[in-house]
Scaffold this motif. Structure first.
Motif, PDB file in Angstrom:
ATOM      1  N   ILE A 196       7.385  12.239 -13.947  1.00 10.06           N
ATOM      2  CA  ILE A 196       6.209  11.227 -14.056  1.00 10.06           C
ATOM      3  C   ILE A 196       7.082   9.717 -14.220  1.00 10.06           C
ATOM      4  CG2 ILE A 196       4.335  10.130 -15.521  1.00 10.06           C
ATOM      5  CD1 ILE A 196       3.492  12.601 -13.740  1.00 10.06           C
ATOM      6  N   PHE A 197       8.070   9.856 -15.098  1.00 11.08           N
ATOM      7  CA  PHE A 197       8.929   8.831 -15.338  1.00 11.08           C
ATOM      8  C   PHE A 197       9.429   8.265 -14.158  1.00 11.08           C
ATOM      9  CE2 PHE A 197      12.705   6.366 -16.902  1.00 11.08           C
ATOM     10  CZ  PHE A 197      11.917   5.397 -17.642  1.00 11.08           C
ATOM     11  N   LEU A 198      10.273   9.025 -13.550  1.00 15.16           N
ATOM     12  CA  LEU A 198      11.072   8.534 -12.520  1.00 15.16           C
ATOM     13  C   LEU A 198      10.501   8.142 -11.225  1.00 15.16           C
ATOM     14  CD1 LEU A 198      13.680  11.550 -12.482  1.00 15.16           C
ATOM     15  CD2 LEU A 198      14.286   9.254 -13.059  1.00 15.16           C
ATOM     16  N   PHE A 199       9.152   8.795 -10.839  1.00 19.24           N
ATOM     17  CA  PHE A 199       8.455   8.078  -9.839  1.00 19.24           C
ATOM     18  C   PHE A 199       7.293   6.986 -10.252  1.00 19.24           C
ATOM     19  CE2 PHE A 199       9.678  12.234  -8.162  1.00 19.24           C
ATOM     20  CZ  PHE A 199       9.918  12.191  -6.826  1.00 19.24           C
ATOM     21  N   GLY A 200       6.856   7.163 -11.649  1.00 20.77           N
ATOM     22  CA  GLY A 200       5.876   6.224 -11.935  1.00 20.77           C
ATOM     23  C   GLY A 200       6.478   4.965 -12.304  1.00 20.77           C
ATOM     24  N   LEU A 201       7.616   4.830 -12.892  1.00 25.02           N
ATOM     25  CA  LEU A 201       8.242   3.337 -13.125  1.00 25.02           C
ATOM     26  C   LEU A 201       8.533   2.769 -11.870  1.00 25.02           C
ATOM     27  CD1 LEU A 201       9.076   1.906 -15.680  1.00 25.02           C
ATOM     28  CD2 LEU A 201      11.520   2.783 -15.369  1.00 25.02           C
ATOM     29  N   PRO A 202       9.175   2.960 -10.876  1.00 19.46           N
ATOM     30  CA  PRO A 202       9.398   1.983  -9.850  1.00 19.46           C
ATOM     31  C   PRO A 202       8.215   1.515  -9.222  1.00 19.46           C
ATOM     32  CG  PRO A 202      10.245   4.372  -9.269  1.00 19.46           C
ATOM     33  CD  PRO A 202       9.900   4.336 -10.635  1.00 19.46           C
ATOM     34  N   ALA A 203       7.226   2.701  -9.027  1.00 22.64           N
ATOM     35  CA  ALA A 203       5.902   2.525  -8.403  1.00 22.64           C
ATOM     36  C   ALA A 203       5.169   1.331  -8.963  1.00 22.64           C
ATOM     37  CB  ALA A 203       5.085   3.961  -8.308  1.00 22.64           C
ATOM     38  N   ASN A 204       4.954   1.559 -10.475  1.00 20.60           N
ATOM     39  CA  ASN A 204       4.232   0.373 -11.177  1.00 20.60           C
ATOM     40  C   ASN A 204       5.072  -0.733 -11.200  1.00 20.60           C
ATOM     41  OD1 ASN A 204       1.666   1.726 -12.537  1.00 20.60           O
ATOM     42  ND2 ASN A 204       3.355   3.145 -12.723  1.00 20.60           N
ATOM     43  N   VAL A 214       0.219  -3.169 -16.038  1.00 20.96           N
ATOM     44  CA  VAL A 214       0.844  -3.448 -17.270  1.00 20.96           C
ATOM     45  C   VAL A 214       0.518  -2.169 -18.314  1.00 20.96           C
ATOM     46  CG1 VAL A 214       0.884  -4.904 -19.406  1.00 20.96           C
ATOM     47  CG2 VAL A 214       0.804  -5.646 -17.149  1.00 20.96           C
ATOM     48  N   SER A 215      -0.548  -1.672 -18.530  1.00 24.96           N
ATOM     49  CA  SER A 215      -0.856  -0.549 -19.329  1.00 24.96           C
ATOM     50  C   SER A 215      -0.134   0.730 -18.894  1.00 24.96           C
ATOM     51  CB  SER A 215      -2.361  -0.272 -18.995  1.00 24.96           C
ATOM     52  OG  SER A 215      -2.669   0.689 -20.222  1.00 24.96           O
ATOM     53  N   ASP A 216      -0.015   1.116 -17.734  1.00 23.21           N
ATOM     54  CA  ASP A 216       0.728   1.964 -17.242  1.00 23.21           C
ATOM     55  C   ASP A 216       2.152   1.968 -17.395  1.00 23.21           C
ATOM     56  OD1 ASP A 216      -1.580   3.340 -16.284  1.00 23.21           O
ATOM     57  OD2 ASP A 216      -1.280   2.856 -13.940  1.00 23.21           O
TER      58      ASP A 216
END
Length: 308
Positions: A12-20, A47-49
């Motif tokens: 979740i961190f590796l994919f979610g951070l750059p996407a957000n 921002v919340s994500d």
């Protein structure tokens, strides 16, 4: 199980951070050109994500330590506050976005005359205050004299029977305010939104698909990410204690940090344009030095702002 949870959080961190981060860039650019209330709401959702994702390393460390909290108790309180506040923040921001889209197409003339981007700002401020206030109250319960001490080595998961007697009704109220009502409102708004768009013959098929994609994607987030966790609130209130699979249900809520950017991509031409621009810049800098064009400036989502 702990290894699975750790791997899940890492993904979740590796994919979610750059996407957000990409979503933050896209909506920030849009707001500086021609902002709509939807743009403001989706920027706040991003921002919340991102705040949620920034807390995940602490959760990873906790899982890697055998679900024992070895860090200062202050970090436990801070990470717990951000973790739960942003989860519930997301459901209300998604709901506010659905209301804005419905008003845009259902009351188009009134919307163009009276609704401005500042309304999105005011709604976002209210949502942040609403979600934060609920979890400040839960903190007061955690800090009560009967609460588990920092030496117990557990972060926000070791309540006395007396504390559970207070927490369970609050969790049930959270389920109603942050899940049941938002789900009902979002379902109504998006059903009406799609029905109205289906009667507009001149609407481009691409915009119609984007609108349907955002509606289906948002309701999917409610069902997949938020429903299991909120069911544990209901069962916990009925049973008078914590549900055994609450940890697994809470794990699903983290998926929201990945699903939101996916919904943005398939429903927003602005986000698609920004994604193509970033990929093109990365490719040209690394390989062929091709010229990249800027993303088109248009409403962030189907039904938001000036276009449907």
């Amino acid at each position: 199980m702990e290894l699975f949870i750790l791997a899940y959080y890492i993904i979740i961190f590796l994919f979610g951070l750059p996407a957000n981060i990409l979503a933050l860039y896209a909506f920030s650019c849009k707001i500086h050109t021609k902002a709509s209330p939807t743009d403001v709401l989706l920027l706040n959702l991003t921002v919340s994500d991102l705040l949620f994702l920034l807390c995940l390393p602490l959760k990873m460390y906790e899982v890697a330590s055998g679900m024992h909290w070895l860090l200062p108790q202050t970090l436990c309180l801070l990470s717990t506050f951000v973790f739960y506040t942003t989860i519930h923040n997301s459901s209300i921001l998604l709901t506010a976005t659905s209301v804005d889209r419905y008003l845009c197409v259902g009351y188009a003339v009134w919307y163009r005359q009276h609704v401005r981007a500042m309304h999105g700002v005011l709604a976002s401020v209210f949502i942040w205050i609403l979600s934060s206030a609920h979890f400040i109250y839960l903190y007061l319960i955690e800090l009560m004299p009967d609460s588990s001490s920092p030496s117990s080595g557990v972060c926000y998961d070791n309540f006395t029977e007396a504390q559970l007697g207070v927490i369970q009704p609050i969790r049930l109220e959270l389920c109603v305010v942050f899940f049941i009502l938002p789900l009902l409102v979002s379902s109504f708004c998006y059903v009406r939104f799609i029905l109205i768009l289906s009667r507009i013959s001149r609407l481009q098929p691409e915009k119609r698909r984007r609108a349907a994609g955002m509606a289906v994607g948002t309701l999917l987030v409610f069902v997949v990410c938020f429903m299991p966790y909120n069911i544990t609130h209901i069962l916990g209130y009925i049973q008078g204690g914590s549900v055994g699979w609450r940890t697994e249900a809470l794990l699903l809520t983290a998926t929201n940090a990945i699903l939101d950017p996916i919904i943005f991509y398939f429903s927003s031409s602005t986000f698609q344009g920004s994604t193509r621009k970033v990929i093109c810049l990365m490719w040209s800098n690394g390989c062929c030095k091709t010229k990249c064009t800027s993303p088109p400036v248009e409403a962030a989502t189907a039904g938001g702002g000036a276009t449907a």
